[in-house]
Scaffold this motif. Structure first.
Motif, PDB file in Angstrom:
ATOM      1  N   GLU B 167       0.828  -1.211   0.000  1.00 53.98           N
ATOM      2  CA  GLU B 167       0.000   0.000   0.000  1.00 53.98           C
ATOM      3  C   GLU B 167       0.856   1.253   0.000  1.00 53.98           C
ATOM      4  O   GLU B 167       0.497   2.266  -0.617  1.00 53.98           O
ATOM      5  N   HIS B 168       1.992   1.204   0.715  1.00 50.89           N
ATOM      6  CA  HIS B 168       2.839   2.385   0.885  1.00 50.89           C
ATOM      7  C   HIS B 168       4.179   1.895   1.391  1.00 50.89           C
ATOM      8  O   HIS B 168       4.258   0.867   2.068  1.00 50.89           O
ATOM      9  N   PHE B 169       5.262   2.621   1.074  1.00 55.30           N
ATOM     10  CA  PHE B 169       6.540   2.267   1.690  1.00 55.30           C
ATOM     11  C   PHE B 169       7.421   3.491   1.845  1.00 55.30           C
ATOM     12  O   PHE B 169       7.207   4.530   1.224  1.00 55.30           O
ATOM     13  N   SER B 170       8.379   3.373   2.749  1.00 52.29           N
ATOM     14  CA  SER B 170       9.332   4.452   2.991  1.00 52.29           C
ATOM     15  C   SER B 170      10.721   3.847   3.161  1.00 52.29           C
ATOM     16  O   SER B 170      10.866   2.635   3.354  1.00 52.29           O
ATOM     17  N   THR B 171      11.732   4.690   3.035  1.00 51.12           N
ATOM     18  CA  THR B 171      13.131   4.252   3.104  1.00 51.12           C
ATOM     19  C   THR B 171      13.878   5.137   4.088  1.00 51.12           C
ATOM     20  O   THR B 171      13.828   6.359   3.967  1.00 51.12           O
ATOM     21  N   ALA B 172      14.545   4.556   5.057  1.00 54.69           N
ATOM     22  CA  ALA B 172      15.369   5.341   5.985  1.00 54.69           C
ATOM     23  C   ALA B 172      16.836   5.024   5.693  1.00 54.69           C
ATOM     24  O   ALA B 172      17.225   3.861   5.599  1.00 54.69           O
ATOM     25  N   MET B 173      17.660   6.066   5.569  1.00 49.27           N
ATOM     26  CA  MET B 173      19.074   5.862   5.217  1.00 49.27           C
ATOM     27  C   MET B 173      19.910   5.534   6.455  1.00 49.27           C
ATOM     28  O   MET B 173      21.080   5.946   6.552  1.00 49.27           O
ATOM     29  N   THR B 174      19.338   4.795   7.357  1.00 49.65           N
ATOM     30  CA  THR B 174      19.961   4.557   8.662  1.00 49.65           C
ATOM     31  C   THR B 174      21.334   3.891   8.567  1.00 49.65           C
ATOM     32  O   THR B 174      22.304   4.352   9.175  1.00 49.65           O
ATOM     33  N   GLY B 175      21.430   2.793   7.836  1.00 49.51           N
ATOM     34  CA  GLY B 175      22.698   2.070   7.759  1.00 49.51           C
ATOM     35  C   GLY B 175      23.785   2.892   7.094  1.00 49.51           C
ATOM     36  O   GLY B 175      24.929   2.914   7.547  1.00 49.51           O
ATOM     37  N   GLU B 176      23.427   3.593   6.040  1.00 52.52           N
ATOM     38  CA  GLU B 176      24.427   4.420   5.358  1.00 52.52           C
ATOM     39  C   GLU B 176      24.873   5.576   6.240  1.00 52.52           C
ATOM     40  O   GLU B 176      26.076   5.889   6.313  1.00 52.52           O
TER      41      GLU B 176
END
Lengths: 308, 308
Positions: B167-176
């Motif tokens: 339905e929806h998604f997001s991306t967090a650049m946490t590891g980088e």
């Protein structure tokens, strides 16, 4: 060559990447200024006296005897010339001079004192070195000022001031994050070829609005730089502006309650201060750029005048 | 050595840094697995066929004719082997196979199809490649599952799933961000010598709590790593744990409303999933590690079964 210029005293701002020195007349007028790229980052402890002596060659005290040099900044850090232990906030910055340390100098021509930085242990561990002198200078130039002061940069400082008292401060790693993300992260692919062109302003405004509205979503909204260039064909200029706006918007958005609709003095590079002023305007506050050299000089003078 | 092994088909997960291939029997059992470090990041477009043929040398189709290879991941990116245009979320992942592209292979021994990734244009520009196949696999393994799925990593993905629909998604650049800050920023000075010792857990818990409570303060709380080591003598292990906890806490804290008290499937490395599960527990949710290989295989099988 052999001519000596006489001054009342010398003020020095010794930072990480360079140092600046001003020779001052008895009335506080600047009669000469010199600078060098020999910042703390390039020096071992033993090299400071030689750098200072070389920079001040040909200067003498108009009162006879040794020439007083008052130093602020990173020269007083543990890894600098001679550690000047921090004053702890909340504190009155008129006390800076009482915390000054006096490193030995090999010849008797110069006498140096290094001002301490300020730390904070309750309300969030934090440290500053150099900014406290600018804050004291701002307080001296604007008697009675109370409110938030912002010092944008690699590590932006925000201080709650009340006259010469610093009540609380925080540090945002905005400038360093911008450089790391711009040059080292996956986002760099979307910024290659940015020229500071017209799209930058549009991207900046879009990123700033998102940062202001959703500062808690920074690590997610960052990835939109990449996705926007893949999906919407966003140009490098737009992407670089968005990244800058998002980071500054997040910094300001997370301090919204503290800022309110104040006029915030901004101490830093004119280009950066203009961006901060733009974003402050987006939340109904105002930014007022203040000349950084003027406030550091005023701070050195104010600190010296508090010598008992 | 001239011996041919026969399989029904081959599934391949072709990522940025490596690729993995599984030979499957008619009943879906894995009869062999092979891997290579020839990920997308190392290859030009022309090199993909040779890498695949070398990896699958000695394999034949048990149905005669050419051997079917189904590929997911970065091989389908614009800079990969052959671009498989994104499906746009919200979408039913059973449609992945309809978006597959079939790159030409120089000999007739193999037939390859590359699954598309998923993009999102409304609700935040975003892209994924590879994770969509894992999400389809999770849906296949847990019919009727609806809720949030987290895939921790360099660029963590969070997806709202409803059966096979994303339905929806997001991306967090946490590891980088963790790697950049750990190795390239001013904070690295406080982490030098970290050994994963006991202080790490304490620092992780402290950082996670701050990230959960004040996700909007990330760029400010990051600097506390440096200040804590200068002021409180925090050890490198504590500081590294704090940095990791702060970033993961911020990622989860900014999604608190979406997560609620759900049990969140976690797809990623076991060590990283354990950290995410710990932080989810701090907000009254649960994390449930799921084997990444199991779900990518289930996803490739599910995609293949939807071939008309």
């Amino acid at each position: 060559m052999g001519v000596t210029e006489f001054v009342e005293w010398v003020g020095v701002d010794w930072g990480t990447s360079n140092l600046r020195a001003w020779g001052l007349a008895p009335d506080g007028a600047v009669v000469l200024s010199r600078s060098s790229d020999q910042g703390m980052g390039k020096l071992t402890r033993d090299e400071y006296p030689g750098v200072l002596q070389a920079l001040l060659r040909g200067l003498g005290s108009n009162r006879g005897g040794s020439l007083d040099v008052l130093v602020c900044g990173m020269a007083g850090a543990r890894q600098g010339w001679c550690e000047a232990p921090y004053l702890e906030a909340p504190t009155d910055l008129r006390g800076l001079i009482d915390g000054a340390v006096r490193p030995p100098l090999p010849d008797g021509h110069l006498t140096a004192a290094i001002l301490p930085g300020v730390c904070q242990k309750s309300g969030g561990d934090n440290v500053m070195r150099g900014e406290e002198t600018q804050l004291l200078g701002l307080a001296a130039l604007r008697p009675g000022f109370a409110g938030v002061v912002c010092m944008p940069g690699t590590h932006s400082k925000w201080a709650d001031m009340n006259g010469t008292r610093i009540e609380h401060f925080s540090t945002a790693m905005t400038g360093e994050l911008f450089e790391l993300l711009r040059t080292q992260s996956v986002l760099r692919h979307s910024l290659v070829g940015a020229t500071g062109g017209a799209g930058r302003d549009e991207g900046f405004a879009a990123g700033a609005q998102i940062g202001l509205d959703r500062p808690e979503q920074l690590t997610s909204e960052l990835f939109a730089v990449r996705a926007s260039s893949l999906l919407s064909g966003r140009e490098p200029d737009w992407c670089e502006g968005y990244l800058s706006g998002l980071l500054i918007g997040t910094e300001i958005g997370s301090r919204r309650a503290r800022i309110g609709n104040q006029t915030v003095p901004l101490i830093g590079s004119p280009a950066l201060c203009a961006l901060y002023a733009q974003v402050l305007g987006m939340i109904g506050a105002q930014g007022e750029p203040v000349d950084g050299t003027e406030v550091v000089l005023a701070g050195l003078k104010a600190a010296r005048n508090f010598i008992a």
